[in-house]
Scaffold this active site. Structure first.
Site, short mmCIF file in Angstrom:
data_model
loop_
_atom_site.label_atom_id
_atom_site.label_comp_id
_atom_site.label_asym_id
_atom_site.label_seq_id
_atom_site.Cartn_x
_atom_site.Cartn_y
_atom_site.Cartn_z
CG ASP A 159 -2.14 -0.78 1.04
OD1 ASP A 159 -2.35 -1.09 0.02
OD2 ASP A 159 -2.78 -1.30 2.13
N GLY B 285 26.16 -8.66 2.75
CA GLY B 285 27.23 -9.38 3.12
C GLY B 285 27.53 -9.70 4.56
N1 CAO Z 1 -19.19 8.63 -6.69
C1 CAO Z 1 -19.83 7.46 -7.36
N2 CAO Z 1 -19.21 6.48 -7.43
C2 CAO Z 1 -18.25 5.99 -6.77
C3 CAO Z 1 -17.14 7.13 -6.35
C4 CAO Z 1 -17.90 8.55 -6.16
N3 CAO Z 1 -17.56 9.43 -5.52
N4 CAO Z 1 -16.16 6.81 -5.69
C5 CAO Z 1 -16.17 5.39 -6.19
N5 CAO Z 1 -17.34 4.90 -6.78
C6 CAO Z 1 -17.73 3.76 -7.39
C7 CAO Z 1 -16.70 3.38 -8.46
O1 CAO Z 1 -16.89 3.98 -9.65
C8 CAO Z 1 -16.97 1.85 -8.53
O2 CAO Z 1 -18.08 1.57 -9.25
P1 CAO Z 1 -18.35 0.37 -10.39
O3 CAO Z 1 -17.54 -0.89 -9.83
O4 CAO Z 1 -19.69 0.19 -10.25
O5 CAO Z 1 -17.65 1.01 -11.53
C9 CAO Z 1 -17.11 1.39 -7.14
O6 CAO Z 1 -17.41 3.00 -6.41
C10 CAO Z 1 -16.26 0.73 -6.42
O7 CAO Z 1 -14.77 0.98 -6.72
P2 CAO Z 1 -13.75 -0.11 -6.33
O8 CAO Z 1 -13.80 -1.16 -7.20
O9 CAO Z 1 -12.69 0.73 -6.21
O10 CAO Z 1 -13.99 -0.57 -4.80
P3 CAO Z 1 -14.25 -1.86 -4.00
O11 CAO Z 1 -14.27 -1.58 -2.52
O12 CAO Z 1 -14.88 -2.98 -4.68
O13 CAO Z 1 -12.49 -2.46 -3.81
C11 CAO Z 1 -10.18 -2.10 -3.85
C12 CAO Z 1 -11.55 -1.83 -3.43
C13 CAO Z 1 -9.05 -1.39 -3.03
C14 CAO Z 1 -9.68 -3.70 -3.69
C15 CAO Z 1 -10.11 -1.88 -5.22
O14 CAO Z 1 -10.38 -0.44 -5.28
C16 CAO Z 1 -8.76 -2.04 -5.93
O15 CAO Z 1 -8.41 -3.05 -6.44
N6 CAO Z 1 -7.84 -0.94 -6.19
C17 CAO Z 1 -6.61 -0.91 -6.96
C18 CAO Z 1 -5.56 -1.60 -5.80
C19 CAO Z 1 -5.33 -0.76 -4.62
O16 CAO Z 1 -5.15 0.53 -4.74
N7 CAO Z 1 -5.76 -1.50 -3.37
C20 CAO Z 1 -4.98 -0.84 -2.38
C21 CAO Z 1 -6.14 -0.36 -1.35
S1 CAO Z 1 -5.39 -0.15 0.03
O17 CAO Z 1 -5.03 -1.62 0.75
#
Ligand code: CAO
Length: 416
Positions: free
Chosen positions: A169, A249
């Site tokens: 992260d 080392g």
């Molecule tokens: N208004 C409306 N929609 C919003 C928004 C806003 N302000 N902000 C986010 N969203 C929506 C996104 O558009 C997305 O919608 P769709 O999937 O329908 O297109 C949705 O929220 C979910 O987004 P996400 O996939 O990022 O969220 P998640 O909780 O399912 O997953 C995570 C979280 C971290 C696994 C994923 O974001 C990810 O893999 N990110 C990339 C790697 C990363 O940064 N991981 C580290 C996180 S820190 O441990």
């Protein structure tokens, strides 16, 4: 005092840790970071692992200092319109959504480039574009496993182990910050923005560089002399877990000090630096080892390194970790007490340098955070409390030309 990144406007579309760590760093150095969050909910870390009911969790406050917060539903047409206006007047958009989320929202790289050719779009994903796992959502420990850290961390007789350090992260966020600053520098000459992408797997692997070194050495010679498996154990064809062995080392290990039976952190890390052999022997009262051919070279010591560590532990029996380091530092021996988070939080040097910073928050009072690990001779980094959800929504909308009547209507429709 003005800050070097003043005048750089960043749309912070990040959440959880990897992205927020990046934008927080840029905010410390003067960028105007506007965190865009979903109305009513915000970054999931605001409510994760709360220690005070109803108040933003430390998980959020420690990764979002010095930012402004704008609530915006970017799936609603009015929300898209506001984001469009913001993009036109910003320098950088940072996001770490799951794969494809920004595109699904209607903000592809091509579209953003049309809106603002100078825009830098910076993304964190679990895996790089085109990777066979590019569709995967990724959290910290997933990245540590995919980047080679887990298979090489831990002890030989235990399972792959993840580190407490946020290699997936915050480390990825730091890589992304370097990428953004590089792209800003390039834009100074070309006038053009670009896409900057960092994957968590790649960022972990970048820190596991020496383990890829070891794989190639192992392939060639069949053993790794600095690992505890050498020379009495066995090697397979993959880099083994090296426990607490030093990675270079200089042999080293975590050694017990006085009180280890009850205090889980009564240990020091001790390094046997080759040229410090004589001072080490003097510190331990083992002068006879200095010129003994069985001990005097690193090669000669290798097969009895754990017996030597045993002798040092014997010497440490009646010394606390702090007393031991106070003696060993006089002999120029690289070593450190194993510090607990409680000790770190109270450490006067870390407080004085601003690495541990006490910050005021509107609802929780004061809390501790980790300040900038980067120190500048001409800039003091002030850490300010994280914003409340939507705290700056109205002022950001006003700056985009919305009237108070428009803003009230946007609140009413839950666009902001
Ligand atoms: N208004 C409306 N929609 C919003 C928004 C806003 N302000 N902000 C986010 N969203 C929506 C996104 O558009 C997305 O919608 P769709 O999937 O329908 O297109 C949705 O929220 C979910 O987004 P996400 O996939 O990022 O969220 P998640 O909780 O399912 O997953 C995570 C979280 C971290 C696994 C994923 O974001 C990810 O893999 N990110 C990339 C790697 C990363 O940064 N991981 C580290 C996180 S820190 O441990």
């Amino acid at each position: 005092m003005s800050k070097p990144l003043e005048g750089i406007k960043i749309i912070d579309f990040t959440h959880v840790q990897a992205g927020p760590a990046c934008t927080q760093l840029l905010a410390w150095f003067g960028a105007d970071v506007i965190k865009v969050e979903r109305p009513g909910a915000g970054d999931v870390t605001r409510s994760q692992l709360r220690d005070i009911p109803g108040v933003d969790a430390l998980y959020f406050t420690m990764l979002n200092s010095n930012k402004r917060s704008l609530t915006l539903d970017t799936k609603k047409p009015e929300g898209k319109e506001i984001l469009t206006k913001l993009i036109k007047e910003s320098d950088v958009l940072v996001e770490n959504f799951g794969p494809g989320a920004l595109d699904r929202m209607g903000f592809t790289w091509e579209h953003i480039k049309e809106l603002n050719p100078g825009m830098i779009v910076a993304s964190v994903k679990g895996f790089s574009d085109g990777h066979h796992y590019e569709d995967l959502k990724v959290y910290e420990n997933v990245a540590q496993c995919a980047g080679g850290a887990a298979s090489t961390t831990g002890f030989d007789d235990g399972p792959p182990t993840v580190s407490a350090a946020a290699l997936g992260d915050s480390n990825t966020g730091m890589h992304l910050a370097i990428g953004i600053l590089t792209a800003l520098r390039a834009r100074d000459t070309t006038g053009k923005g670009q896409k900057v992408a960092v994957s968590m797997q790649d960022s972990v692997l970048n820190l596991c560089r020496v383990k890829l070194r070891d794989q190639q050495r192992l392939d060639r010679v069949g053993y790794l002399e600095e690992y505890p498996q050498y020379p009495h154990g066995t090697f397979s064809d993959v880099v083994p877990r090296g426990g607490n062995a030093g990675g270079g080392g200089q042999p080293g290990w975590v050694l017990k000090c006085k009180g280890w039976e009850t205090d889980p952190n009564a240990y020091i890390y001790f390094t046997i630096q080759g040229h410090a052999w004589a001072p080490i022997c003097k510190a331990l009262g083992k002068e006879e080892w200095i010129d003994d051919p069985a001990y005097m070279t690193a090669g000669a010591r290798q097969d009895k390194i754990f017996a030597i560590f045993g002798t040092i532990e014997d010497w440490l029996k009646d010394k606390t970790k702090f007393e031991a380091v106070d003696i060993l530092r006089k002999f120029d021996i690289p070593c450190s007490p194993v510090l607990s988070m409680k000790e770190i939080a109270a450490d006067p040097s870390l407080r004085a340098s601003g690495t541990i910073a006490e910050v005021e928050h509107k609802e929780r009072g004061t809390y501790l955070t980790v300040g900038s690990p980067i120190k500048f001779s001409d800039m003091k980094v002030d850490i300010k409390g994280s914003p409340l959800l939507g705290e700056h929504t109205d002022e950001v909308l006003e700056s985009l030309g919305y009237s108070s009547k428009d803003i009230a209507a946007l609140h009413e429709k839950q666009v902001v």
